[in-house]
Design a protein around this motif. Structure first.
Motif, PDB file in Angstrom:
ATOM      1  N   ILE A 166       2.697 -21.875  -6.340  1.00 21.96           N
ATOM      2  CA  ILE A 166       2.016 -22.187  -7.607  1.00 21.96           C
ATOM      3  C   ILE A 166       2.360 -23.587  -8.098  1.00 21.96           C
ATOM      4  N   PRO A 167       3.662 -23.931  -8.274  1.00 21.62           N
ATOM      5  CA  PRO A 167       3.969 -25.301  -8.723  1.00 21.62           C
ATOM      6  C   PRO A 167       3.605 -26.365  -7.691  1.00 21.62           C
ATOM      7  N   ILE A 168       3.722 -26.048  -6.392  1.00 24.50           N
ATOM      8  CA  ILE A 168       3.386 -27.031  -5.355  1.00 24.50           C
ATOM      9  C   ILE A 168       1.900 -27.385  -5.414  1.00 24.50           C
ATOM     10  N   VAL A 169       1.055 -26.363  -5.482  1.00 22.60           N
ATOM     11  CA  VAL A 169      -0.391 -26.605  -5.555  1.00 22.60           C
ATOM     12  C   VAL A 169      -0.743 -27.343  -6.848  1.00 22.60           C
ATOM     13  N   ALA A 170      -0.119 -26.942  -7.956  1.00 26.50           N
ATOM     14  CA  ALA A 170      -0.399 -27.580  -9.249  1.00 26.50           C
ATOM     15  C   ALA A 170      -0.056 -29.066  -9.210  1.00 26.50           C
ATOM     16  N   LEU A 171       1.080 -29.403  -8.615  1.00 27.68           N
ATOM     17  CA  LEU A 171       1.518 -30.797  -8.566  1.00 27.68           C
ATOM     18  C   LEU A 171       0.725 -31.618  -7.542  1.00 27.68           C
ATOM     19  N   CYS A 172       0.391 -31.014  -6.408  1.00 23.81           N
ATOM     20  CA  CYS A 172      -0.331 -31.744  -5.355  1.00 23.81           C
ATOM     21  C   CYS A 172      -1.809 -31.937  -5.691  1.00 23.81           C
ATOM     22  N   PHE A 173      -2.405 -30.955  -6.351  1.00 24.94           N
ATOM     23  CA  PHE A 173      -3.836 -31.025  -6.654  1.00 24.94           C
ATOM     24  C   PHE A 173      -4.135 -31.896  -7.868  1.00 24.94           C
ATOM     25  N   LEU A 174      -3.121 -32.114  -8.718  1.00 23.92           N
ATOM     26  CA  LEU A 174      -3.333 -32.901  -9.938  1.00 23.92           C
ATOM     27  C   LEU A 174      -3.690 -34.359  -9.655  1.00 23.92           C
ATOM     28  N   PRO A 175      -2.936 -35.090  -8.786  1.00 25.51           N
ATOM     29  CA  PRO A 175      -3.303 -36.493  -8.516  1.00 25.51           C
ATOM     30  C   PRO A 175      -4.706 -36.622  -7.914  1.00 25.51           C
ATOM     31  N   MET A 176      -5.076 -35.700  -7.016  1.00 25.27           N
ATOM     32  CA  MET A 176      -6.402 -35.755  -6.406  1.00 25.27           C
ATOM     33  C   MET A 176      -7.486 -35.526  -7.450  1.00 25.27           C
ATOM     34  N   THR A 177      -7.217 -34.624  -8.384  1.00 24.49           N
ATOM     35  CA  THR A 177      -8.182 -34.365  -9.452  1.00 24.49           C
ATOM     36  C   THR A 177      -8.394 -35.615 -10.306  1.00 24.49           C
ATOM     37  N   ILE A 178      -7.308 -36.303 -10.607  1.00 25.05           N
ATOM     38  CA  ILE A 178      -7.402 -37.499 -11.458  1.00 25.05           C
ATOM     39  C   ILE A 178      -8.065 -38.654 -10.709  1.00 25.05           C
ATOM     40  N   MET A 179      -7.629 -38.919  -9.490  1.00 19.91           N
ATOM     41  CA  MET A 179      -8.137 -40.077  -8.747  1.00 19.91           C
ATOM     42  C   MET A 179      -9.603 -39.921  -8.350  1.00 19.91           C
ATOM     43  N   LEU A 180      -9.996 -38.699  -7.960  1.00 20.94           N
ATOM     44  CA  LEU A 180     -11.386 -38.461  -7.556  1.00 20.94           C
ATOM     45  C   LEU A 180     -12.262 -38.025  -8.720  1.00 20.94           C
ATOM     46  N   LYS A 181     -11.632 -37.900  -9.900  1.00 20.14           N
ATOM     47  CA  LYS A 181     -12.356 -37.490 -11.107  1.00 20.14           C
ATOM     48  C   LYS A 181     -13.059 -36.145 -10.925  1.00 20.14           C
ATOM     49  N   LEU A 182     -12.315 -35.230 -10.297  1.00 18.85           N
ATOM     50  CA  LEU A 182     -12.844 -33.877 -10.139  1.00 18.85           C
ATOM     51  C   LEU A 182     -12.783 -33.156 -11.480  1.00 18.85           C
ATOM     52  N   SER A 183     -13.546 -32.092 -11.593  1.00 21.51           N
ATOM     53  CA  SER A 183     -13.605 -31.383 -12.865  1.00 21.51           C
ATOM     54  C   SER A 183     -12.310 -30.633 -13.112  1.00 21.51           C
ATOM     55  N   TRP A 184     -11.947 -30.555 -14.398  1.00 22.96           N
ATOM     56  CA  TRP A 184     -10.747 -29.795 -14.765  1.00 22.96           C
ATOM     57  C   TRP A 184     -10.986 -28.294 -14.640  1.00 22.96           C
ATOM     58  N   TRP A 185     -12.253 -27.900 -14.651  1.00 21.72           N
ATOM     59  CA  TRP A 185     -12.575 -26.502 -14.375  1.00 21.72           C
ATOM     60  C   TRP A 185     -12.137 -26.113 -12.961  1.00 21.72           C
ATOM     61  N   LEU A 186     -12.391 -27.020 -12.013  1.00 20.81           N
ATOM     62  CA  LEU A 186     -11.980 -26.779 -10.626  1.00 20.81           C
ATOM     63  C   LEU A 186     -10.462 -26.708 -10.535  1.00 20.81           C
ATOM     64  N   TYR A 187      -9.794 -27.614 -11.207  1.00 20.22           N
ATOM     65  CA  TYR A 187      -8.321 -27.620 -11.200  1.00 20.22           C
ATOM     66  C   TYR A 187      -7.781 -26.311 -11.783  1.00 20.22           C
ATOM     67  N   GLY A 188      -8.320 -25.904 -12.929  1.00 19.18           N
ATOM     68  CA  GLY A 188      -7.850 -24.676 -13.565  1.00 19.18           C
ATOM     69  C   GLY A 188      -8.109 -23.446 -12.713  1.00 19.18           C
ATOM     70  N   CYS A 189      -9.296 -23.375 -12.113  1.00 18.79           N
ATOM     71  CA  CYS A 189      -9.632 -22.224 -11.257  1.00 18.79           C
ATOM     72  C   CYS A 189      -8.778 -22.199  -9.998  1.00 18.79           C
ATOM     73  N   THR A 190      -8.423 -23.398  -9.496  1.00 18.03           N
ATOM     74  CA  THR A 190      -7.553 -23.471  -8.318  1.00 18.03           C
ATOM     75  C   THR A 190      -6.186 -22.878  -8.620  1.00 18.03           C
ATOM     76  N   ILE A 191      -5.600 -23.285  -9.742  1.00 10.12           N
ATOM     77  CA  ILE A 191      -4.290 -22.743 -10.127  1.00 10.12           C
ATOM     78  C   ILE A 191      -4.392 -21.250 -10.378  1.00 10.12           C
ATOM     79  N   LEU A 192      -5.483 -20.839 -11.028  1.00  8.56           N
ATOM     80  CA  LEU A 192      -5.681 -19.414 -11.312  1.00  8.56           C
ATOM     81  C   LEU A 192      -5.812 -18.620 -10.016  1.00  8.56           C
ATOM     82  N   PHE A 193      -6.541 -19.169  -9.047  1.00  9.26           N
ATOM     83  CA  PHE A 193      -6.740 -18.489  -7.766  1.00  9.26           C
ATOM     84  C   PHE A 193      -5.416 -18.330  -7.016  1.00  9.26           C
ATOM     85  N   VAL A 194      -4.633 -19.410  -6.962  1.00  6.15           N
ATOM     86  CA  VAL A 194      -3.339 -19.357  -6.269  1.00  6.15           C
ATOM     87  C   VAL A 194      -2.396 -18.371  -6.963  1.00  6.15           C
ATOM     88  N   THR A 195      -2.370 -18.424  -8.290  1.00  9.56           N
ATOM     89  CA  THR A 195      -1.517 -17.502  -9.042  1.00  9.56           C
ATOM     90  C   THR A 195      -1.935 -16.046  -8.811  1.00  9.56           C
TER      91      THR A 195
END
Length: 216
Positions: free
Chosen positions: A67-96
């Motif tokens: 959970i923390p590994i995915v949260a930390l690794c996916f955050l920079p990619m979300t910011i740099m590629l300007k991905l949606s925060w919905w995708l980020y939130g659902c990713t963390i939710l899915f892993v959890t």
């Protein structure tokens, strides 16, 4: 019949009774030894079953780190590629959700092996196998939706950026790296899944060997 013959018969009977008593004592001794040996063997088998399940318990504890590994690794990619925060939130939710489900499905009390009713434990292990298959199917379906969503966002964000921009390169690299990561992760996930199923089967076979009953 003479008195001497009667005495001889009585002596013979006494000797036979003594021999019979000695034989009975010997049989009782052997029976006690066998019972003790069976208890020791059952105890060793119970300990063996608990040891076989121990790697799954270790895996469950390690999975909490996902959970923390995915949260930390996916955050920079979300910011740099300007991905949606919905995708980020659902990713963390899915892993959890996957980690919590793994705990729910695969957790079993070690005392069930050492002192519990083995037949009931075998039924629990069979139910665990069935539930694990259902969870795996649902997880794969959700994973497909997540992959499509992630791939679509990365591709569209990359195509919207200039050809020589860092965003375009990151999106292409992310798609290639993500594809490789999914192949490796999928193979590892299936390996763990089938190993868990085999572990359950091995323990169920041991229980049936001890109880002498099939647990269908």
């Amino acid at each position: 019949m003479s008195k001497q013959n009667i005495i001889k018969i009585m002596e013979t009977n006494m000797n036979n009774m003594q021999e019979f008593e000695e034989m009975r004592n010997t049989l009782n001794t052997l029976k006690n030894k066998l019972e003790k040996q069976e208890i020791v063997n059952e105890r060793l088998l119970r300990q063996s079953m608990k040891s076989k399940m121990s790697w799954i318990k270790r895996y469950l504890w390690v999975s909490l780190l996902f959970i923390p590994i995915v949260a930390l690794c996916f955050l920079p990619m979300t910011i740099m590629l300007k991905l949606s925060w919905w995708l980020y939130g659902c990713t963390i939710l899915f892993v959890t959700g996957c980690v919590c489900t793994d705990w729910y499905v695969n957790h079993i009390n070690g005392d069930d092996f050492l002192s519990g009713n083995l037949k009931e434990t075998a039924y629990k292990l069979r139910d665990m196998k069935k539930l694990r298959v259902k969870v795996e199917i649902v997880s794969c379906i959700l994973l497909v939706f997540w992959i499509v969503w992630l791939g679509w966002e990365m591709y569209t964000k990359g195509q919207a950026a200039p050809a020589d921009s860092m965003e375009r390169g990151l999106s292409i690299g992310g798609l290639i790296g993500g594809a490789i990561g999914l192949i490796i992760g999928g193979a590892l996930g299936l390996t763990i899944f089938f190993k868990m199923q085999r572990t359950n089967d091995e323990i169920i076979d041991q229980i049936e060997e001890i109880t002498g009953e099939k647990t269908l």
